[in-house]
Structure formats: structure tokens, C-alpha cells
Design a protein around this motif. Sequence first.
Motif, mmCIF file in Angstrom:
data_model
loop_
_atom_site.group_PDB
_atom_site.id
_atom_site.type_symbol
_atom_site.label_atom_id
_atom_site.label_comp_id
_atom_site.label_asym_id
_atom_site.label_seq_id
_atom_site.Cartn_x
_atom_site.Cartn_y
_atom_site.Cartn_z
ATOM 1 N N LEU A 82 0.827 -1.207 0.000
ATOM 2 C CA LEU A 82 0.000 0.000 0.000
ATOM 3 C C LEU A 82 0.861 1.256 0.000
ATOM 4 O O LEU A 82 0.611 2.206 -0.759
ATOM 5 C CB LEU A 82 -0.930 -0.004 1.216
ATOM 6 N N LEU A 83 1.886 1.282 0.847
ATOM 7 C CA LEU A 83 2.758 2.451 0.918
ATOM 8 C C LEU A 83 3.515 2.656 -0.390
ATOM 9 O O LEU A 83 3.668 3.785 -0.867
ATOM 10 C CB LEU A 83 3.744 2.288 2.083
ATOM 11 N N GLY A 94 0.578 11.772 -2.574
ATOM 12 C CA GLY A 94 -0.092 10.528 -2.218
ATOM 13 C C GLY A 94 0.718 9.696 -1.243
ATOM 14 O O GLY A 94 0.169 9.092 -0.301
ATOM 15 N N GLY A 95 2.054 9.642 -1.462
ATOM 16 C CA GLY A 95 2.901 8.866 -0.558
ATOM 17 C C GLY A 95 2.879 9.402 0.856
ATOM 18 O O GLY A 95 2.825 8.631 1.832
ATOM 19 N N VAL A 102 -1.242 5.354 7.577
ATOM 20 C CA VAL A 102 -0.803 4.016 7.998
ATOM 21 C C VAL A 102 -0.001 4.103 9.296
ATOM 22 O O VAL A 102 -0.149 3.260 10.203
ATOM 23 C CB VAL A 102 0.019 3.354 6.875
ATOM 24 N N SER A 103 0.858 5.118 9.413
ATOM 25 C CA SER A 103 1.640 5.287 10.645
ATOM 26 C C SER A 103 0.727 5.556 11.834
ATOM 27 O O SER A 103 0.960 5.046 12.950
ATOM 28 C CB SER A 103 2.633 6.435 10.478
ATOM 29 N N SER A 126 7.977 4.092 1.187
ATOM 30 C CA SER A 126 7.244 5.199 0.547
ATOM 31 C C SER A 126 8.154 5.999 -0.377
ATOM 32 O O SER A 126 7.768 6.365 -1.497
ATOM 33 C CB SER A 126 6.649 6.116 1.617
ATOM 34 N N VAL A 127 9.393 6.279 0.086
ATOM 35 C CA VAL A 127 10.341 7.043 -0.740
ATOM 36 C C VAL A 127 10.667 6.293 -2.020
ATOM 37 O O VAL A 127 10.732 6.890 -3.108
ATOM 38 C CB VAL A 127 11.624 7.358 0.065
ATOM 39 N N CYS A 128 10.847 4.994 -1.930
ATOM 40 C CA CYS A 128 11.118 4.192 -3.136
ATOM 41 C C CYS A 128 9.943 4.267 -4.112
ATOM 42 O O CYS A 128 10.129 4.361 -5.330
ATOM 43 C CB CYS A 128 11.404 2.741 -2.755
ATOM 44 N N GLY A 129 8.740 4.220 -3.570
ATOM 45 C CA GLY A 129 7.567 4.351 -4.439
ATOM 46 C C GLY A 129 7.496 5.713 -5.103
ATOM 47 O O GLY A 129 7.184 5.819 -6.301
#
Length: 645
Positions: A82-83, A94-95, A102-103, A126-129
Motif C-alpha cells: 500500500l505504501l 499521495g505517498g 498508515v503510521s 514510501s520514498v522508493c515508491g
Amino acid sequence: MMELIAVQAAAAAAELPFLLLQAAAVVGIVSVLILLRRDIALDDPRYKIYYGIVFGATGFLLTLLVSEFIKLPSKPYIRSDLLFLAGVLGSWQGGLISLVLVSAGRLAFGGPSLFGAALLDMSIISVCGIMMYGWLRRRRLAELGIWEMTGVFAVRISAAVLALSLLYILSLIDQELYLSGLGRRIFGSVVGLPMIVCLFVVLRSEARAREEVRRRETAARTDSLTGLPNRRALKDHIETAMRHEPAVPHALVLIEIVNISDVAACEGEDWADLFWPRLAREVCDGDNSLLSPSNAPRSFMFGDTTLAVVIEGVSLEKSESARLMMHLHDGLSAFCRSAEAGPVPHLKIGAANLDMLSRQNVASFLRHLSLALKGSDNPVQIFPFSFAEKATRDEGVRQMLVNWIKSGRPPICYQPKFEMHNRRMIGAEALLRATDARGQALSPYYVLEIAERHRLLVEFEWSTIEAVVRDLSNLRSLEPDFHLAVNISASSFSTPRFGDRVVAFLGEMAVPAHRLSIEVTEMSRVPAIDIVQQNFDRLSEAGVRLSLDDFGTGYAALTLLARFPFEEVKIDHWMTSRLNQSRFKDAIALAFESAERYGAKLVTEGIETEEQSRLLMQMGIRFGQGYLYSPAVPLDRLQPRRECA
């Protein structure tokens, strides 16, 4: 170590149905979101927020559902997917939204235990996404293939492993928890692949469906033969302009080819399909187009015989804007003559303001404007916004014409003509300067169109001759060559004994015939009949000066110059204003040479700068008029003098 990984893999396999159910729910939620928001484009920035909320809210709810597992190594929910997808599809907006939600769920339902490690883990994923979003935006959604999907999935696994490994390196988790999580993430990631594939298939299908709809809409708004936007596109453009720019004046110009069937019969049936785009480019495209780019002109195919142009920042109530329409007609006529080797297309123009138009009556307005243009024989006509108002206004102008005819005193001013090198005034041209009941200036072209429509043109022109001759009788201390000019159409020259009537009135008022100059506007077709020739001969024999106005912008210029004994040829100020363009400079030079060959002098209208005056004198042209020397003034301010000004 391998035993522990194997145990976690077996546990992940047991949880697989539950994970697949979550993935299916996410795909369904995203599909519903896209379906509900089909009113906005897929690349609209709002979708970034929507994706963040969807994935974040889903993660929050799943955290609640599996809260009993959070403190255990086994956490059967797709938090990492999801993240990661929130960043891939929603960028940093969005991220970030998804990460916050979520956190919050993790802290609320899992407590502070290992929260720091979990937050770092979620942030890395999230950063990778988000980084993958930059890669994905360079690709069209409609063309996403298996390689793109596989690449996203590979980065998704790498991000999860990277995050877990970094936590272990930083000693935020022990080895047992690291190996346990590694096994679950590797073997449990089998859920991520079908979810990513399904989401991308949904996005690709939606993008293709929208592109197909866009293609159909574009085709519905495009003329299939010329490739130009059609009448439906024109209606949409006007409605958009009225909605988004209500304070900016807009004008609509219709350009009709009167003899299109004759030209097409000679040039071929596909001639018009090729000609209209060229005409549209001549009007709208580039720095050398007939309309300024600052007016943002847009062209549309209005009908088989008509091109429509919408221009910004123009209010046709102003006389200079009305003159702009005449210049446009002149420029298009010149383009038609230069562009065609066969029959020359003859044009007429109708223009109207769009200032007071509302979205509800655009279609009706366009229909009325089209009918009004077809019902007019005038080459240039300015239509008011309301055709009911137009009828009232037309009647008011007709009444004024009748009164001017009865009194013999139309409202005229005089624009002086000068010998350019010493600024000596040699004459002046009578120009109509009328206002309506509200005090607003009336375009001379509009007044003349009303006169022609009500069969009052000949009588009105005669009243103008009477006024000019009376003014000549009142002027004193005139130079030998000083004269006043009046514009007369072909209709008056086609009237029996018109020449005799003019000469008789000059004698009655004791005004020498050479003091009067009659300018024949080339925009009106002069018929080749005996009456016309007799009137020209009578005026010439009596000594009345004959001038050919707007030379080169109307009908058969050289033919008229050869048929009748003109003493003067005038270049319209539309051509003078383009003197810095080589082709117009050459055209003026050709007009000067043609006039010289027939023993006539050339007068250039519309001189507004010293540079124009200098260039014209360098070409050998001696006479001109324009705002550089003087605007049109009342008779009492006209001061012909013998000495230089």
C-alpha cells in the motif's frame, strides 16, 4: 537460519488467501475511484491526493483488523504494498498522505513498541515508491506493458528488503526478527505481483478508453475534409471563453467565399479542402499573420463556404476595430489574388461582439449571425450582439440617413492631403463622422451598408456631394491645386446623367470643377455599361478630378485604371502600415509605377510615422495623408494655406 526462513515462508503461504483478499479489495477500491471520477483526467493532480487517501485509509483499516498480530512477527496485511503503490501512483502527495494514515494506525493499534523501526521501514518504502513515480510519469498509461509491471514489482521487493536490512544494520531489530521478516517479505511478495498487474491493467484499460473517447470527441469537433475545428468546437470555445474570461472582450469574424462554387468548378472539387487551412494560417498563424498574435486568434470551419475566427481584446463598437475588419478583408483579398492562378475567390466578412453573450444562447446567436451574413451584400459588415437590437439600431440609422438626405448636410469631417516633403496641404477628403442617439460613433461601413440595403445610397452620396460643394464655395484663399474629395460608389456612377447633375450643381454654386475630386472606391464593382462610361467622360471633360480609392484591394484594379481617366490613385493605409514587409513594399512600388504609366499621381493613406513618410519619399511618392500630418477635422479647422506648414 534457513530453517527460520522456511518456517516464515510456510506461514506466509498459509496467510496467502487472506493477503490475496486484501489485494483484491485494494484493486476494487481503486477501480471504483477511477469510475466515480471519470470527470477528471487520469493525470489530474487531484488523483495524487485520492490515491494517497485510498491507500492510506485502506492501510489504516487493515491495521485495525490485524491489530492482534502487530506485536508478533506475523503481520498478515499488505502494508508495504500500500505504501509503495501510494508513492508510485500519487507522487509525494499521495505517498505522504498514505504514510501518515498508515503510521497513525500502527501507533494507535500497535502501540509504541518498535514504532520507530516501523516508521523508518514505512518511510523507506514510501520514498522508493515516490522515486518510481518519476519513472512512471515518463510513460503513457495506455502503453504500459509486462516489462513496466515487472520492473515496478522488482523495485517493490527490493525496497522491502532494503528497508528491513537497514533496520537490522542500525540494530533497530534483532537477527531473529530480521530473518523472520525477510522470509515473509520474500515469499509473501507473491501477492504484490498480481495486485500490481491488476492495478496497472485497470489503469491502462481506463487510459485507453479515455483516449478513445478523446479521439471520438476530437473527431466530432473537427471538420473531416479540412482538418480544422468545426462549428461544434467553435460553440464550445466561445462558451469556455465566456465562462473563464468574462471581462475580456471577444469578437467573432465570419469569412465567406461568395463565389466558391465557381472557383471549385474550375480548380477541382477538393480545392476548398486545401484552401481553407491555408486561409486560416494566413489569418491566425505567425508574426506575419493578418491578425496580431496578441489577439490570440483561433480559426474554425463554420460551414462549407465560411471560416470563423475568434479574436480577443477587440470591441467592434470602436471605429478603429471596425476599420480592422476592413483591413482584414483587404489583406485576405490580396492573399486570394496572390494564391490562386485561376478564378479569384471573392470574400465578404461579418463580425460581431461576444461581450454580452451567455452560454445559453450561443447556438442561436451563431445561427442568426450566419443568416445575417448571407443576407448581406456588403463586403464588410459589423453585426451587433442582439439582432433585435440590430433591427432597432438599423432603423435609427435609416432615419438619420433620410434626414441627412432631406437637409443635404450629412455629418462630415475632412482629412487633409499633403505634399510630403514640405507638408503643404493640397486637398482634403470628406469622411463620414456620425454618432447614434447614445453618442457612440457609428462605423461609416455600417452606415453605408444600411443606406445600400434601403436603396438610399445614391441619394445619400448626392447629399454628400452637395455638402462638399457648398463647403468649397465657402473656402477662401485657396491654392490653385487645392480640392476637396468625396467618396462615390459604383451605384451613383450607374445612375443616368449623374455626371451632368454634378457639373450643373458646380456651376450653380460657382465652384470651379477642378476643386472637386470624386474618389471611386474600388471595393464596389464598377459595371462595364455605357451609362458609367458617359458619366466618367462628362466629369472628366468638365474638369472634375477623378480618383481611384483603395487601389489594389478590390476588383480589377488595372482594368479600372485603363478604362477611366483617373488623375489620382490612392493606396489604402492597411498596405501603408505594412510598408516594412518586402512584399507590401513591392506592391506599393508596383502601384506607383502603374499610376505613373497612366499619368496619375499616387497618394498613400494612413501615414502614421516619420519612418513611413521617409520610406515612401525614397520610393518617389510625393503625396500622402494620415495621422502623422493631421486627423480628420471639421471644416472650420481646415486651413489651406499657400506657405509651407
